[in-house]
Design a protein around this motif. Structure first.
Motif, PDB file in Angstrom:
ATOM      1  N   LYS A  65       0.814  -1.224   0.000  1.00 40.43           N
ATOM      2  CA  LYS A  65       0.000   0.000   0.000  1.00 40.43           C
ATOM      3  C   LYS A  65       0.842   1.265   0.000  1.00 40.43           C
ATOM      4  CE  LYS A  65      -3.511   0.854   2.578  1.00 40.43           C
ATOM      5  NZ  LYS A  65      -4.897   1.063   2.245  1.00 40.43           N
ATOM      6  N   SER A 152      -8.007  -1.083   3.584  1.00 38.80           N
ATOM      7  CA  SER A 152      -8.613  -0.842   2.278  1.00 38.80           C
ATOM      8  C   SER A 152      -7.569  -1.083   1.189  1.00 38.80           C
ATOM      9  CB  SER A 152      -9.163   0.578   2.225  1.00 38.80           C
ATOM     10  OG  SER A 152      -8.163   1.501   2.573  1.00 38.80           O
ATOM     11  N   ASN A 154      -6.118   0.028  -1.498  1.00 37.26           N
ATOM     12  CA  ASN A 154      -5.768   1.159  -2.356  1.00 37.26           C
ATOM     13  C   ASN A 154      -4.346   1.577  -2.007  1.00 37.26           C
ATOM     14  OD1 ASN A 154      -7.439   2.018   0.172  1.00 37.26           O
ATOM     15  ND2 ASN A 154      -6.018   3.705  -0.231  1.00 37.26           N
ATOM     16  N   SER A 160     -10.278   4.823  -1.305  1.00 37.72           N
ATOM     17  CA  SER A 160     -10.469   3.377  -1.194  1.00 37.72           C
ATOM     18  C   SER A 160     -11.081   2.857  -2.490  1.00 37.72           C
ATOM     19  CB  SER A 160     -11.415   3.059  -0.043  1.00 37.72           C
ATOM     20  OG  SER A 160     -10.858   3.467   1.174  1.00 37.72           O
ATOM     21  N   HIS A 246      -6.330  11.820   2.794  1.00 38.02           N
ATOM     22  CA  HIS A 246      -6.955  10.572   2.421  1.00 38.02           C
ATOM     23  C   HIS A 246      -7.944  10.841   1.321  1.00 38.02           C
ATOM     24  CE1 HIS A 246      -7.447   6.996   5.374  1.00 38.02           C
ATOM     25  NE2 HIS A 246      -6.793   6.662   4.302  1.00 38.02           N
TER      26      HIS A 246
END
Ligand code: AMP
Ligand code: MG
Length: 370
Positions: A65, A152, A154, A160, A246
């Protein structure tokens, strides 16, 4: 690394898992059990799964990630019986909430047992646990026969993923496997509630709303300060992940929100004002708004000069629909190469609290109330 994509064709077309689909899930479960990584759909968003009991799996997840390793992972189970082994105690509030909302889109924070390595919890003595309701996720976990740590799916800092397509975009070449089970039903990450203290604290709003939690607990649930506004310097949010920028598209974004439901009619005026102000500066302005807001904008627009790419969230009255499509839209702004985004905000009650939390973070808290 080659990423194997397993498409659950029968499940996607009929909504039912066939023998072939289940064989594919067994394959993904084996990968996870043996220390590899597989991304898979849940009812909230896609998860990037690894064996929650293996230190190295957690390290691999952080690497895939590009996520800071102080950001703890949520541990997923497929049976309430699995909770005992991974937590130290089960508070009364957790019993009530699990009876009502598990399986489902709610994560609870517990004191962790020794079974769970610190790598999984980002060094914390607590562990986040969820029991998802999605049939693909729950079967995968039960086949793996171990709890699955899954943040998540992503790249860190991006929205996400709510479809396999987006998951492939971010993680292809970085994980062993991606299970394509179609689009996620809810589209926002789970509600997180901390039940370790005397008072239950909502750390992240989601589809299990604050109102729903309060009605089951029959008491007020405190909202962590990180939900509604940016934290002042030096204060740490209780959910470490909430501190990161985010869900953000690349372009700067401003959010125009009604102070109360009664102020909704003023939102379009303000959006139009900002559009006109910013047009000389930006080439490709995008607007994210409801059908109702678009109608109001069209009435105000001067067709010759007021140009923007419109992305529709759906009807104002369908907050669940707005939630479901939100991350897809945020990603599309990057594909469209929008250079400035104006988004409509919504009242912050029920599911609106979760939608607004994600929108505010996408806008890096650039928020105008009308
Ligand atoms: P994600 O899995 O990407 O939805 O992110 C997981 C979220 O859960 C992040 O915001 C984490 O900070 C939060 N989280 C996970 N474990 C804990 C914990 N033990 N205490 C507080 N928050 C947690
Ligand atoms: Mg995340």
């Amino acid at each position: 690394m080659d990423t194997k994509i397993l498409v659950l064709e029968d499940y996607i077309s009929t909504g039912k898992l066939s023998e072939t689909d289940m064989e594919k899930l067994e394959e993904a479960a084996a990968v996870i059990k043996n220390g590899g990584l597989a991304a898979f759909p849940t009812e909230t968003v896609y998860g990037l799964g690894g064996n929650a009991l293996m230190k190295d799996a957690a390290k691999k997840i952080y690497a895939a990630k590009g996520r800071p390793s102080d950001n703890p992972l949520i541990v997923h189970i497929s049976d309430l019986k699995d909770l005992k082994g991974i937590v130290r105690d089960i508070p009364e509030a957790a019993v009530l909430l699990s009876e009502r909302f598990w399986p489902g889109p709610m994560t609870m924070i517990f004191n962790k047992s020794e079974e769970i390595p610190y790598e999984t919890t980002g060094g914390l003595d607590t562990v986040a646990v969820r029991f998802p309701s999605d049939p693909v996720a729950s079967l995968l976990i039960s086949y793996a026969k171990v709890p699955i740590a899954a943040p998540s799916a992503n790249l860190s800092g991006r929205p996400s993923t709510t479809s396999a397509e987006h998951c492939i975009e971010d993680l292809s070449g970085r994980v062993d496997m991606i299970v394509d089970g179609g689009s996620c039903r809810i589209g926002l990450e789970s509600t997180i509630i901390d039940v370790t203290g005397r008072d239950p604290v909502l750390l992240r709003p989601g589809a299990v709303t604050k109102e729903m939690l309060e009605s089951v607990l029959d008491r007020e649930v405190i909202e962590d300060a990180a939900i509604k506004g940016p934290l002042k310097g030096g204060i740490r949010p209780k959910a470490p992940g909430m501190k990161y920028r985010h869900y953000a598209p690349k372009a700067p974004m401003v959010l125009v929100a009604p102070e109360s439901a009664g102020h909704t009619a003023y939102v379009a005026d303000k959006i139009m004002e900002i559009l006109r102000e910013r047009q000389p500066e930006f080439e490709k302005i995008a607007i994210l708004c409801s059908e109702e807001c678009l109608k109001e904008l069209e009435e105000k627009a001067d067709g010759e000069t007021d140009r923007a790419d419109i992305r529709l969230t759906g009807s104002r009255s369908d907050t669940a629909g707005i939630a479901r499509g939100l991350f897809k839209h945020l990603r599309e702004f990057d594909e469209d190469k929008a250079d400035f985004i104006i988004a409509e905000g919504y009242p912050e009650d029920e599911l609106g609290l979760a939608v607004m939390n994600r929108l505010k973070k996408a806008a890096a808290w650039q928020l105008i109330y009308v």
